[in-house]
Write an enzyme that holds these catalytic residues in place. Sequence first.
Site, PDB file in Angstrom:
ATOM      1  N   ASP A 129       0.850  -1.189   0.000  1.00 52.46           N
ATOM      2  CA  ASP A 129       0.000   0.000   0.000  1.00 52.46           C
ATOM      3  C   ASP A 129       0.888   1.241   0.000  1.00 52.46           C
ATOM      4  OD1 ASP A 129      -2.335   1.451  -0.003  1.00 52.46           O
ATOM      5  OD2 ASP A 129      -2.646   1.320   2.158  1.00 52.46           O
ATOM      6  N   HIS A 144      -3.513  14.034   0.308  1.00 50.58           N
ATOM      7  CA  HIS A 144      -3.771  13.163   1.454  1.00 50.58           C
ATOM      8  C   HIS A 144      -2.600  13.211   2.437  1.00 50.58           C
ATOM      9  CE1 HIS A 144      -5.106   9.749   3.835  1.00 50.58           C
ATOM     10  NE2 HIS A 144      -3.977   9.115   3.590  1.00 50.58           N
ATOM     11  N   ARG A 151       1.217  15.907  12.686  1.00 51.55           N
ATOM     12  CA  ARG A 151       2.485  16.634  12.921  1.00 51.55           C
ATOM     13  C   ARG A 151       2.345  18.041  12.349  1.00 51.55           C
ATOM     14  NH1 ARG A 151       3.756  11.927  10.413  1.00 51.55           N
ATOM     15  NH2 ARG A 151       3.851  13.113   8.478  1.00 51.55           N
ATOM     16  N   GLU A 209     -10.823   4.145   3.393  1.00 50.33           N
ATOM     17  CA  GLU A 209      -9.895   4.884   2.539  1.00 50.33           C
ATOM     18  C   GLU A 209     -10.217   4.541   1.098  1.00 50.33           C
ATOM     19  OE1 GLU A 209      -5.809   4.176   3.769  1.00 50.33           O
ATOM     20  OE2 GLU A 209      -5.919   5.816   5.225  1.00 50.33           O
ATOM     21  N   GLU A 219      -9.292   4.030  -2.451  1.00 54.71           N
ATOM     22  CA  GLU A 219      -8.018   3.737  -3.126  1.00 54.71           C
ATOM     23  C   GLU A 219      -8.263   3.030  -4.456  1.00 54.71           C
ATOM     24  OE1 GLU A 219      -4.667   2.446  -0.921  1.00 54.71           O
ATOM     25  OE2 GLU A 219      -5.487   3.077   1.017  1.00 54.71           O
ATOM     26  N   ASP A 236      -9.534   0.563   1.872  1.00 60.07           N
ATOM     27  CA  ASP A 236      -8.551   0.157   2.873  1.00 60.07           C
ATOM     28  C   ASP A 236      -9.092   0.594   4.241  1.00 60.07           C
ATOM     29  OD1 ASP A 236      -6.275  -0.532   4.256  1.00 60.07           O
ATOM     30  OD2 ASP A 236      -5.146   1.254   3.666  1.00 60.07           O
ATOM     31  N   ARG A 283      -8.297   4.506  13.009  1.00 65.88           N
ATOM     32  CA  ARG A 283      -7.464   5.703  13.218  1.00 65.88           C
ATOM     33  C   ARG A 283      -6.906   5.808  14.630  1.00 65.88           C
ATOM     34  NH1 ARG A 283      -6.202   6.495   8.153  1.00 65.88           N
ATOM     35  NH2 ARG A 283      -7.983   7.054   6.853  1.00 65.88           N
ATOM     36  N   GLN A 291      -4.057   3.454  14.731  1.00 66.17           N
ATOM     37  CA  GLN A 291      -2.984   3.972  13.873  1.00 66.17           C
ATOM     38  C   GLN A 291      -2.190   5.072  14.572  1.00 66.17           C
ATOM     39  OE1 GLN A 291      -4.508   5.438  10.140  1.00 66.17           O
ATOM     40  NE2 GLN A 291      -2.501   5.973   9.331  1.00 66.17           N
ATOM     41  N   TYR A 340       1.740   3.996  14.896  1.00 64.96           N
ATOM     42  CA  TYR A 340       2.389   4.162  13.582  1.00 64.96           C
ATOM     43  C   TYR A 340       3.857   4.583  13.648  1.00 64.96           C
ATOM     44  CZ  TYR A 340       2.526   9.291  13.125  1.00 64.96           C
ATOM     45  OH  TYR A 340       2.828  10.613  13.255  1.00 64.96           O
ATOM     46  N   LYS A 388      -4.488  -1.502   9.989  1.00 63.11           N
ATOM     47  CA  LYS A 388      -4.791  -1.722   8.573  1.00 63.11           C
ATOM     48  C   LYS A 388      -4.957  -3.196   8.205  1.00 63.11           C
ATOM     49  CE  LYS A 388      -3.824   2.623   7.289  1.00 63.11           C
ATOM     50  NZ  LYS A 388      -4.664   3.491   6.453  1.00 63.11           N
ATOM     51  N   THR A 406      -9.622  -5.458   4.007  1.00 63.39           N
ATOM     52  CA  THR A 406      -9.397  -4.591   2.842  1.00 63.39           C
ATOM     53  C   THR A 406     -10.309  -5.125   1.745  1.00 63.39           C
ATOM     54  OG1 THR A 406      -7.078  -4.378   3.512  1.00 63.39           O
ATOM     55  CG2 THR A 406      -7.638  -3.673   1.281  1.00 63.39           C
ATOM     56  N   THR A 412      -4.736   6.572  -0.178  1.00 64.25           N
ATOM     57  CA  THR A 412      -5.981   7.329  -0.266  1.00 64.25           C
ATOM     58  C   THR A 412      -5.919   8.374  -1.382  1.00 64.25           C
ATOM     59  OG1 THR A 412      -6.245   7.031   2.087  1.00 64.25           O
ATOM     60  CG2 THR A 412      -7.589   8.732   1.061  1.00 64.25           C
ATOM     61  N   GLU A 438      -9.872  12.896   6.933  1.00 63.75           N
ATOM     62  CA  GLU A 438      -9.671  14.186   6.265  1.00 63.75           C
ATOM     63  C   GLU A 438     -10.995  14.931   6.079  1.00 63.75           C
ATOM     64  OE1 GLU A 438      -6.923  14.172   2.644  1.00 63.75           O
ATOM     65  OE2 GLU A 438      -7.343  12.068   3.001  1.00 63.75           O
TER      66      GLU A 438
HETATM   67 CA    CA Z   1      -4.204   3.047   2.716  1.00 61.41          CA
END
Ligand code: CA
Length: 441
Positions: free
Chosen positions: A139, A146, A155, A211, A213, A245, A249, A252, A256, A265, A269, A369, A383
């Site tokens: 992926d 995105h 961040r 997501e 995709e 996907d 969150r 994640q 992550y 994840k 899927t 995404t 988002e």
């Molecule tokens: Ca993804």
Amino acid sequence: MNSTTDPNLKSWIESANGSDTDFPIQNLPFGLFSRPDGDTRCIGIAIGEEILDCQALVEAGYLDDHCSPEARCALSANSLNDYLGLGRDEWRSVRERVSALLRSDMPDLKDKPDDRDACFVRQSEVRMHVPMAIGDYTDFYASLHHATNVGSMFRPDNPLLPNWKHLPVGYHGRASSIVISGTPIDRPMGQTIAADGEDPRFGPVRLLDYELEVTFVVGPGNPMGHRIDIENARDHLFGLMLMNDWSARDVQKWEYQPLGPFNSKNFGTTLSPWIVTLDALEPFMVPGPLRGDDDPKNLDYLNWADDFGIDLQLTVEISSAAMREAGSEPTLVSRGNYADMYWTMSQMLAHHTKTGCPMRPGDIFASGTVSGVAEDSRGCLLERTWRGQNPITLGDGTERKFLQDGDEVVINGWCQRDGVQRIGFGSCTGVVHPVKEPATV
Ligand code: CA
């Protein structure tokens, strides 16, 4: 343009000639189906509301003089892997023969009722399956919009990391939880923290997301220690599918760093049922994405003057269980275009194999995404609602920051432009089911 995408072509399968069908004769996407009365999986080609059964077509002798014995054997298998491994010349001869057999002016198959009965089944009657054994799934994170949006949430001072515009960022995904459209997705359990500094907890995931995709399916691939140069990427790209996907969150956010997504994840899927081939998508190819004046120049191995994107329009709709019970329309929550991606399929394939990493027929590469500039082109709820700050309202008046149990997510994709026959992908759908404790084995 190859002759199989000629907009003037019509089929004697009448349902393939409507202006809004996803599967006109110019499309001819591949999938894997089983009939209601059996478990045998067969390779099929969608045409209008029907499926052309490839094994039946081979057995009736229609490919004898037009396709190689290897192609006939691969089309009679119970997955697409062997066919994917054959390569572009074989794919083309099969496509040309099938297109010719389905043309309105070609009586060979049309006028033989027994063969027609054996070779066609209605899409509404079958079960679809993931069309190939997927050995590996990667992926990517190829949308600048995105990556910038998500980066600025997690961040704020440093949204786009320094490597992002130099290489297509990706991670190795989990192939074992890839399912076909229509398969329910159980809300997963996971380890999360409510806020920075708090103790971790284990429980049902709260921030469940989709997501939007697009994924491509690898053809012949490369042996270990060999590389695919970007100029040759097209020979290894069989076709595209839509993908959801599903993402947790809250998991994640906690997991992550430092090595990227993991349990957030790997629980599900979803793929759309049909692989739309690059040959069918040829009229919708657009030049590879332009770089801004301030962007770094690609290193040579990522540069190809003929590189391309695909003008593929995408939507995401959500309906609650109550909306479906009431028979009301789903709510459109995202609309995007695959041509908006910063990194191309060819660049992903070249970059991934530059170490000598082998690709095998049936491996899949997902785009990450798909998000554009506009707010409604953002391809996930993270988002779209800006991490839950701006909830969206569904058609039944309820608000969503993230997905609730019973929600159905439907992704659609199609290509359309003046002077060319529109083609579509078929829907990629899934309903969120409540947490189910997985059986211990
Ligand atoms: Ca993804």
